[in-house]
Design an enzyme around this catalytic site. Structure first.
Site, PDB file in Angstrom:
ATOM      1  N   GLU A 266      -7.759 -92.912  -2.946  1.00 20.22           N
ATOM      2  CA  GLU A 266      -7.432 -91.657  -2.464  1.00 20.22           C
ATOM      3  C   GLU A 266      -8.779 -91.194  -1.713  1.00 20.22           C
ATOM      4  O   GLU A 266      -9.738 -90.963  -2.318  1.00 20.22           O
ATOM      5  CB  GLU A 266      -7.491 -90.756  -3.846  1.00 20.22           C
ATOM      6  CG  GLU A 266      -6.303 -90.955  -4.801  1.00 20.22           C
ATOM      7  CD  GLU A 266      -4.801 -90.423  -4.038  1.00 20.22           C
ATOM      8  OE1 GLU A 266      -4.912 -89.789  -2.943  1.00 20.22           O
ATOM      9  OE2 GLU A 266      -3.684 -90.814  -4.814  1.00 20.22           O
ATOM     10  N   CYS A 300     -11.116 -82.638  -0.886  1.00 19.21           N
ATOM     11  CA  CYS A 300     -10.469 -83.614  -0.023  1.00 19.21           C
ATOM     12  C   CYS A 300      -9.286 -82.814   0.649  1.00 19.21           C
ATOM     13  O   CYS A 300      -9.081 -83.007   1.660  1.00 19.21           O
ATOM     14  CB  CYS A 300     -10.248 -84.633  -0.717  1.00 19.21           C
ATOM     15  SG  CYS A 300      -9.123 -84.332  -2.117  1.00 19.21           S
TER      16      CYS A 300
END
Ligand code: NAD
Length: 494
Positions: A266, A300
């Site tokens: 990720e 993010c």
């Protein structure tokens, strides 16, 4: 990231008292085989608001890693032979224990992360009260059917073995437990390495549950820059579950290749949002602002590039400026602070370099806020760029801090092209009122999640993933559980 968790007001506006109650002096040893393992080799963890030392953690060496891995390997056969329900019940007990220490964990997270206490509280209660109940309802039962010429087919999801979990500094509790819990539920054992800058909350949490989970099932070790690469190349791990930057993700991929490990990566993001001409600026401004500046921009999947139709650019930017004017950067223990500092010095230096580039390019500024005038905190002001070139380096890169670009567009096709024009593809969003147009634009965006009239809203039952350089594999939902399993088929010719 919506949570039903109730949010009591900050219990400790006095940071000194708060930290005393959080028992920093009790230490943050590694947790291996259910034991607290201390070491004389230490790393100092700094407070991003005061610059002072908060605590020390172990700088785990290769032999310490080997010990944790061997322990996890030894615990695997017994753990994976427990029934799904037995593992689920043990994990539920462990999470109940953490709930009893929520205040202490939130205080430690506020201190090491620098963010407002309410955000630390959100991170921890979202995991304990939203994620855990949803996860623990999931199952991966065997499925059985008959195939002509083969016989009865039974498809099973079996654990992989020992999993290496590596998390970043920005949401340390969240991003550690969304790896650890599905890995354990599916029958794997784990060695978790929290980030170099923010290991404290996770180490304390592991300390609280070390006697609830069987020894060796969950091992948590802290370390310096070498520990991650040692883990990703260690032959005993069957999988690496990693969250971090795309740059590091590439290194993890390469390092895991010789031993063919399973991977979930990720990685970074540079999420675009497209505001259509029929959007109402007053209705969406606050939600947009929160999506851009959550975790002080150190997320993010925060919205980083906002494309706004020229007909509403002025109205929307005025509304965004009004939101920005209501922010107060400060100490997470100050009840009035809405945003915190940059968490660590290297990231602060990156933000400063970007700011120098922006100044050099004479990019127009829509708004720039204040930073606290005193203290050693790593504060970067809330900054909105006014229609910079969408393909400028400082817009195309991932800005991991409170700096965002608002870009005017005339032609929707061009906006979609620019939105898709970075190497990233984590999240994206479209804002407006025409349902058909919203859906049509959403389908043209190249990202793992495309939200409509919202952004950043993840849910434990909804798969989350990155396209392009934003990652490989899935977290959350049944797809996320399957990432920790091998598929096994038993083909029985009767
Ligand atoms: P980072 O890549 O520097 O570090 C992440 C973790 O990897 C840390 O624990 C670090 O110690 C470790 N590490 C560093 N080098 C390593 C190597 N060569 N091999 C193995 N491990 C190594 O990232 P960061 O600065 O801690 O976090 C910020 C980044 O994480 C941003 O790019 C952000 O977008 C990304 N992120 C992604 C998600 C997501 O779900 N996609 C979520 C949060 C953060």
């Amino acid at each position: 990231m919506n949570s039903n968790a109730s949010r009591p007001s900050i219990p400790h506006p006095n940071r000194k008292q708060a930290l005393k109650r959080a028992r920093l002096t009790a230490g943050f040893p590694n947790i291996v085989n259910g034991q607290r393992i201390d070491s004389s080799k230490r790393i100092k963890i700094s407070d991003p608001v005061t610059g002072e030392e908060l605590a020390c953690v172990t700088e785990t060496q290769k032999d310490g890693l080997d010990q944790a891995v061997q322990t996890a390997k030894a615990a695997f056969p017994k753990w994976c032979s427990k029934t799904w329900n037995e593992r689920r019940d043990l994990l539920a007990n462990a999470m109940e224990e953490l709930k009893a220490h929520t205040d202490e964990l939130c205080t430690i997270l506020t201190a090491e992360g620098g963010r407002p206490y309410s955000l630390a509280q959100f991170e921890i209660t979202w995991i304990l009260e939203t994620y855990v109940p949803a996860l623990l309802q999931m199952e991966l039962p065997d499925t059985t059917w008959n195939e002509t010429d083969v016989g009865q087919i039974t498809k099973r999801y079996v654990p992989l073995g020992v999993v290496a979990a590596i998390s970043p500094w920005n949401l340390p509790f969240w991003l550690s437990f969304i790896k650890v819990l599905p890995a354990l539920l599916t029958g794997n054992t784990v060695v978790l390495k929290p980030a170099v800058f923010t290991p404290l909350t996770v180490l304390r949490a592991a300390d609280y549950i070390r006697e609830i989970l069987p020894p060796g099932v969950l091992n948590v070790i802290s370390g310096g820059d070498d520990l991650g690469p040692w883990m990703t190349s260690h032959p005993a791990f069957q999988k690496v579950a990693f969250t971090g930057s795309s740059e590091t993700g590439r290194k993890v991929f390469a390092s895991a290749a010789p031993t063919l490990k399973h991977l979930t990566l990720e990685l970074g993001g540079n999420d675009p949002g497209i505001v259509l001409r029929d959007a109402d600026p007053q209705v969406i401004a606050e939600s947009l602002f929160r999506s851009m500046f959550a975790v002080c921009g150190q997320g993010c999947v925060t919205l980083k590039r906002l494309f706004v139709h020229q007909s509403i650019y002025q109205a929307l930017t005025e509304a965004l400026i009004s939101c920005a004017q209501h922010q107060k950067l400060g100490d997470g223990f100050d009840p009035g602070a809405t945003l915190g500092p940059i968490q660590n010095r290297p990231q602060f230096a990156r933000m400063q370099t970007t700011w120098e580039e922006i100044q050099k390019a004479k990019a127009p500024i829509l708004y720039q806020g204040e930073v606290p005038s005193e203290g050693a905190g790593l504060f970067f002001p809330v900054t909105l760029l006014d229609n910079p070139p969408a393909e400028a380096g400082y817009v195309m890169q991932e800005n991991f801090g409170p700096l965002r670009a608002v870009i005017k567009y005339q032609d929707l096709d061009e906006a979609v092209r620019l939105a898709n024009g970075t190497p990233y593809g984590l999240g994206a969003s479209v804002w407006g009122t025409d349902p058909e147009l919203l859906e049509a634009v959403a389908r043209r965006l190249d990202a793992g999640t495309v939200w409509i009239n919202q952004h950043l809203n993840v849910h434990p039952n909804v798969p989350f993933s990155g396209h392009k350089s934003s990652g490989i594999g899935v977290e959350f939902g049944e797809d996320g559980l399957k990432e920790f399993c091998n598929v096994q088929v038993i083909a029985n010719r009767r």
